[in-house]
Design a protein around this motif. Structure first.
Motif, PDB file in Angstrom:
ATOM      1  N   PRO B 329       0.723  -1.254   0.190  1.00  0.00           N
ATOM      2  CA  PRO B 329      -0.325  -0.195  -0.048  1.00  0.00           C
ATOM      3  C   PRO B 329       1.138   1.467  -0.277  1.00  0.00           C
ATOM      4  O   PRO B 329       0.249   1.948  -0.211  1.00  0.00           O
ATOM      5  CB  PRO B 329      -0.931  -0.047   1.573  1.00  0.00           C
ATOM      6  N   ALA B 330       1.912   1.201   1.121  1.00  0.00           N
ATOM      7  CA  ALA B 330       2.777   2.547   1.014  1.00  0.00           C
ATOM      8  C   ALA B 330       3.563   2.895  -0.471  1.00  0.00           C
ATOM      9  O   ALA B 330       3.180   3.989  -0.967  1.00  0.00           O
ATOM     10  CB  ALA B 330       4.065   2.391   2.041  1.00  0.00           C
ATOM     11  N   LEU B 331       3.998   1.719  -1.486  1.00  0.00           N
ATOM     12  CA  LEU B 331       4.243   2.002  -3.103  1.00  0.00           C
ATOM     13  C   LEU B 331       3.045   2.343  -3.902  1.00  0.00           C
ATOM     14  O   LEU B 331       3.358   3.283  -4.340  1.00  0.00           O
ATOM     15  CB  LEU B 331       4.977   0.377  -2.991  1.00  0.00           C
ATOM     16  N   ALA B 332       2.487   1.480  -3.381  1.00  0.00           N
ATOM     17  CA  ALA B 332       1.010   2.051  -4.188  1.00  0.00           C
ATOM     18  C   ALA B 332       1.149   4.118  -4.359  1.00  0.00           C
ATOM     19  O   ALA B 332       0.368   3.632  -5.274  1.00  0.00           O
ATOM     20  CB  ALA B 332       0.040   1.167  -3.934  1.00  0.00           C
ATOM     21  N   GLN B 333       1.262   4.085  -3.478  1.00  0.00           N
ATOM     22  CA  GLN B 333       0.311   5.506  -3.422  1.00  0.00           C
ATOM     23  C   GLN B 333       0.811   6.680  -4.183  1.00  0.00           C
ATOM     24  O   GLN B 333       1.282   7.670  -3.635  1.00  0.00           O
ATOM     25  CB  GLN B 333       0.045   5.798  -1.704  1.00  0.00           C
ATOM     26  N   HIS B 380       9.285  -9.826  -4.894  1.00  0.00           N
ATOM     27  CA  HIS B 380       7.944  -8.303  -5.607  1.00  0.00           C
ATOM     28  C   HIS B 380       8.927  -6.936  -5.986  1.00  0.00           C
ATOM     29  O   HIS B 380       8.642  -6.443  -5.184  1.00  0.00           O
ATOM     30  CB  HIS B 380       7.422  -8.180  -4.594  1.00  0.00           C
ATOM     31  N   PRO B 381       9.130  -7.287  -6.732  1.00  0.00           N
ATOM     32  CA  PRO B 381       9.561  -5.761  -7.502  1.00  0.00           C
ATOM     33  C   PRO B 381       8.254  -5.180  -7.959  1.00  0.00           C
ATOM     34  O   PRO B 381       7.790  -5.937  -8.849  1.00  0.00           O
ATOM     35  CB  PRO B 381      10.448  -6.128  -8.701  1.00  0.00           C
ATOM     36  N   THR B 382       8.465  -3.575  -7.295  1.00  0.00           N
ATOM     37  CA  THR B 382       7.171  -3.857  -7.542  1.00  0.00           C
ATOM     38  C   THR B 382       7.380  -2.050  -9.103  1.00  0.00           C
ATOM     39  O   THR B 382       8.116  -1.056  -7.990  1.00  0.00           O
ATOM     40  CB  THR B 382       6.382  -3.043  -6.787  1.00  0.00           C
ATOM     41  N   ILE B 383       6.993  -1.895  -9.541  1.00  0.00           N
ATOM     42  CA  ILE B 383       7.096  -0.533 -10.594  1.00  0.00           C
ATOM     43  C   ILE B 383       6.612   0.204 -10.499  1.00  0.00           C
ATOM     44  O   ILE B 383       4.993   0.198 -10.673  1.00  0.00           O
ATOM     45  CB  ILE B 383       7.773  -0.732 -12.082  1.00  0.00           C
ATOM     46  N   LEU B 384       6.318   1.715 -10.047  1.00  0.00           N
ATOM     47  CA  LEU B 384       5.946   2.676  -9.748  1.00  0.00           C
ATOM     48  C   LEU B 384       6.057   3.785 -10.757  1.00  0.00           C
ATOM     49  O   LEU B 384       6.497   3.644 -11.308  1.00  0.00           O
ATOM     50  CB  LEU B 384       5.888   3.879  -9.066  1.00  0.00           C
ATOM     51  N   THR B 385       4.169   3.441 -11.912  1.00  0.00           N
ATOM     52  CA  THR B 385       4.474   4.412 -12.585  1.00  0.00           C
ATOM     53  C   THR B 385       2.956   4.972 -12.576  1.00  0.00           C
ATOM     54  O   THR B 385       2.219   4.879 -11.780  1.00  0.00           O
ATOM     55  CB  THR B 385       4.933   3.072 -14.309  1.00  0.00           C
ATOM     56  N   ASP B 386       2.785   4.913 -14.683  1.00  0.00           N
ATOM     57  CA  ASP B 386       1.651   5.679 -14.639  1.00  0.00           C
ATOM     58  C   ASP B 386       0.697   4.893 -16.538  1.00  0.00           C
ATOM     59  O   ASP B 386       1.431   5.241 -16.780  1.00  0.00           O
ATOM     60  CB  ASP B 386       1.896   7.629 -14.993  1.00  0.00           C
ATOM     61  N   GLU B 387      -0.011   4.612 -15.623  1.00  0.00           N
ATOM     62  CA  GLU B 387      -0.502   3.236 -16.952  1.00  0.00           C
ATOM     63  C   GLU B 387      -0.466   4.611 -18.237  1.00  0.00           C
ATOM     64  O   GLU B 387      -0.719   4.552 -19.602  1.00  0.00           O
ATOM     65  CB  GLU B 387      -0.998   2.893 -16.689  1.00  0.00           C
ATOM     66  N   ASN B 388      -1.018   5.542 -17.813  1.00  0.00           N
ATOM     67  CA  ASN B 388      -1.383   6.905 -19.159  1.00  0.00           C
ATOM     68  C   ASN B 388      -0.010   7.086 -20.303  1.00  0.00           C
ATOM     69  O   ASN B 388      -0.228   7.898 -20.899  1.00  0.00           O
ATOM     70  CB  ASN B 388      -2.288   7.570 -18.752  1.00  0.00           C
ATOM     71  N   ASN B 389       1.054   6.834 -19.792  1.00  0.00           N
ATOM     72  CA  ASN B 389       1.741   7.631 -19.998  1.00  0.00           C
ATOM     73  C   ASN B 389       2.841   6.358 -20.981  1.00  0.00           C
ATOM     74  O   ASN B 389       3.551   5.749 -20.407  1.00  0.00           O
ATOM     75  CB  ASN B 389       3.449   7.772 -19.092  1.00  0.00           C
ATOM     76  N   LYS B 390       2.514   6.220 -22.382  1.00  0.00           N
ATOM     77  CA  LYS B 390       2.958   5.468 -23.444  1.00  0.00           C
ATOM     78  C   LYS B 390       4.100   5.734 -23.007  1.00  0.00           C
ATOM     79  O   LYS B 390       4.722   4.436 -23.257  1.00  0.00           O
ATOM     80  CB  LYS B 390       2.162   5.835 -24.471  1.00  0.00           C
ATOM     81  N   GLU B 391       4.636   6.390 -23.242  1.00  0.00           N
ATOM     82  CA  GLU B 391       6.194   5.727 -23.296  1.00  0.00           C
ATOM     83  C   GLU B 391       7.291   4.673 -22.242  1.00  0.00           C
ATOM     84  O   GLU B 391       8.130   4.441 -22.319  1.00  0.00           O
ATOM     85  CB  GLU B 391       7.276   7.117 -23.361  1.00  0.00           C
TER      86      GLU B 391
END
Lengths: 462, 462
Positions: B329-333, B380-391
């Motif tokens: 949860p911490a990473l996810a925010q 669990h490598p957890t990649i923090l990103t934004d699915e709207n950022n195509k690049e």
């Protein structure tokens, strides 16, 4: 009769010394340890050394439409390794390397021809052991044991072979080489084909490498023996042990016929008037073992054991287990043929099952000694008979069928650890119904559409 | 668009209230917990209550050639429950009865819609527990958990879901009802289809009843936390714990990014400069726990932990675990999209893997926090990103693929516990080769020739 071309191709792949066609030698590869089974002398007996050779063999078998019967030490008890058509018997005994004991990952990687005890000896050097403990650890191979998902003495606490197989290399009927699983406890990549092949009785592919889990050797253990004048009291004691949250490494039972026979054979001082004896071993940290052993002793007393014997030394422990280890050899010497069954029930049903077996013995006028793994509900009713006596064997067949019916009706299963092989294939609908048997066939045909590997075992072509 | 006849037949079997076709409602059944997946709104959402109804549904689906997507709570992390074609989404949540807790046989029988925690609560009344502990115990269902062979926090000592499933009832694609396994520890009757269906991601049949093994609750437990300024030292500590024959119930790791993020989120006083912290819990008999905890403490010291914290009370223990439970949860925010991977390696390769993940993060300029189950090699490598950022998502895809390649090259696997689903199906050849993927397809087609149940997951039609 094997075509000369097929034989030549096998020799090309394996070398002349690993391709045997002398009839006298072939005879000895037409049997396993199962009584009263049909069999056939194979055309040829071969001993590959590598996965690639096994793959080539399967391609030759496909080309010449020959059945292939993989085989370890043939200690099988359900006719699982017996050739029933002409063809190729393939011994895995030359693939007997312990490739690695990996102490950091608690795994071992072995070839299928490794004898179970040899793996244990290698693991022990690292303070580890391989928990599955079938009676035949000193002769049976890892390949055979994995193919049958062997059980044995430590099922209750430690589980059975299927709980230890983590990965494998395997050759399909078409010669494809497949690798599955690995050294990680967690692995959900693909269907769990490691689990599907484990216990598939060599009918879905030829196992050529196996990764198993090892456990640290427990630092202490303690054995106890409880004598009962009533089978129900013994059954209640089993239930009470579990209810008190003690999970013994081993919890075995012997009935009166077995006790008398073993005593007659070993003169170990067993109580020949006892209705049942329970043999129990707890293991783990020494404080835990002391507490568990004391609790088991108290439970045995409370449940009415007329005599309790707690081993104080390793010699006393060995004496307790000698009686159990002698159960089968002792029974086997009473009559020419020993039909050893392994119908299995939930452990709470052990007293029902033992009484039912006694009734069946009376009904069919047969001598049946029962012993086995009470803790995991896996009994071995052992019918002492003579396969040359046709009339008696008919009664044996009826008794066996009735034993299966009772086991299944009690929520149990046809086979706890010996496998289906040829001996029990016809009883599968009793447990699975026709729809279940159909699914088995669908799986077999998906992996081996021509019924090339170990045909006639588990499922049969229509 | 669903034919009116098909809809009528579903209503006939299930009742009108269990057949939903309103578009707004259907929308919510087109997702699960996986980020950035394709999906499709189904034609209809249904909630059967019995095995027989499921069987009738499968016959209707066959008659009208409709795909069926079984679904529990949809906490899935590999796109395993998402419909990708129009058709039927079938929720198992109304089949939520705990049929039995059998304390004598140490088993429970449940319907697939039972929440894992509810089973644990029922088992606890008998002093028993169900060891598999995925992070989602309070929401995930037994059916989903068995279908994915969930892992979680207790894999090292207790194994994972597949080690606890003893039997099941299942409906085939053609409507056949199959029962397999049972309450006996030992069962080698037929192929081990219980094991095959466990972890088959709902692609081989619909599970409608499950028998699982339960364990006695350990009488004591103790948690420790070790802080390291060097990832290799943490790795060496893991190896040393195992080498000393301590098998902790739980042995977790968090890397620096995760530590910083959790601390920022919880203000629990975590050491934000630490390279890694190890969290360890031992359980069992109280004397054993004392000895093991003391030994782990000594090992952590010897291996260079800069700080060690041994929980002396339940509150202190809960505080240690709160940090771990807050990792995701911490990473996810931190960013809009969380891509949570579960590539898994033999535990001896944990330091390699963590360093490789760090290099991959640098290479693709991504924020990756890594935490997970160090004891069983499941990170669990957890990649923090934004699915709207195509690049950025293109870089994420490349990083994920590279993580898989490293894991497999270290003797690991694509997925330790999240499953293949849609998310990883294309990577299967990396682990199995084409011959292995062919075998997977052969098994799928044997069970479900029309790819009717959960199509597009694990294996795909050519």
């Amino acid at each position: 009769m094997l075509k000369a071309e097929a034989l030549n191709e096998l020799i090309q792949v394996l070398g002349k010394e690993n391709v045997v066609t002398e009839h006298e030698e072939l005879l000895s590869y037409s049997y396993d340890a199962t009584a009263a089974m049909p069999h056939q002398t194979p055309d040829v007996f071969i001993t590959p050394k590598t996965t690639e050779q096994v793959s080539e063999v399967m391609k030759i078998a496909t080309k010449y439409d020959l059945p292939v019967y993989p085989r370890g030490s043939a200690t099988n008890l359900s006719g699982g390794t017996i050739p029933i058509e002409k063809g190729i018997v393939m011994s895995m005994l030359h693939m007997n390397q312990i490739i690695e004991v990996d102490a950091e990952n608690l795994t071992a990687t072995v070839q299928p021809g490794v004898i179970i005890q040899d793996l244990n000896d290698a693991a022990l050097e690292h303070g580890l052991f391989y928990p599955p403990d079938p009676g035949t650890v000193k002769t049976a191979t890892m390949g055979g044991s994995v193919s049958e998902s062997s059980g044995g003495l430590r099922g209750l606490k430690y589980g059975v072979t299927k709980h230890y197989v983590m990965g494998m290399k395997l050759v399909r009927a078409n010669g494809d080489i497949i690798k599955w699983g690995g050294k990680t406890v967690k692995n959900v990549t693909g269907y769990d084909l490691t689990a599907l092949f484990t216990g598939s009785e060599g009918t879905l592919g030829v196992i050529t490498e196996i990764i198993v889990k090892l456990n640290p050797v427990p630092e202490a253990r303690k054995a106890l023996l409880g004598v009962f004048d009533d089978i129900d009291k013994a059954g209640n004691a089993i239930a009470a042990i579990i209810r008190n949250k003690v999970i013994p490494a081993t919890l075995e039972i012997m009935d009166n016929i077995t006790i008398r026979t073993v005593e007659n054979f070993t003169h170990a001082g067993l109580p020949v008037d006892a209705e049942a004896i329970l043999l129990c071993e707890v293991d783990g940290y020494k404080e835990a073992v002391e507490r568990e052993a004391a609790l088991v002793e108290k439970i045995l007393k409370e449940q009415g054991a007329v005599e309790i014997n707690v081993a104080k030394t390793d010699e006393e422990r060995d004496k307790i287990w000698l009686a159990r280890r002698n159960a089968l050899p002792a029974l086997a010497q009473r009559r020419p043929t020993t039909v050893l069954e392994d119908a299995t029930v939930p452990r709470s049903k052990i007293p029902h099952m033992i009484k039912a077996i006694r009734q069946i013995a009376e009904k069919y006028d047969l001598l049946i000694g029962t012993f086995g793994h009470a803790g995991d509900g896996n009994l071995h009713p052992t019918i002492l008979t003579d396969e040359n006596n046709k009339e008696e064997m008919e009664r044996v067949d009826k008794a066996v069928e009735e034993i299966f019916q009772v086991a299944v009706s009690l929520g149990g299963t046809l086979s706890g650890e010996h496998g289906i092989g040829m001996a029990k294939a016809k009883f599968l609908p009793l447990e699975f119904g026709e729809a279940g048997v159909k699914l088995l066939k669908d799986i077999k045909e998906a992996c081996d559409p021509d019924y090339r590997i170990n045909p006639g075992k588990m499922v049969r072509r229509d």
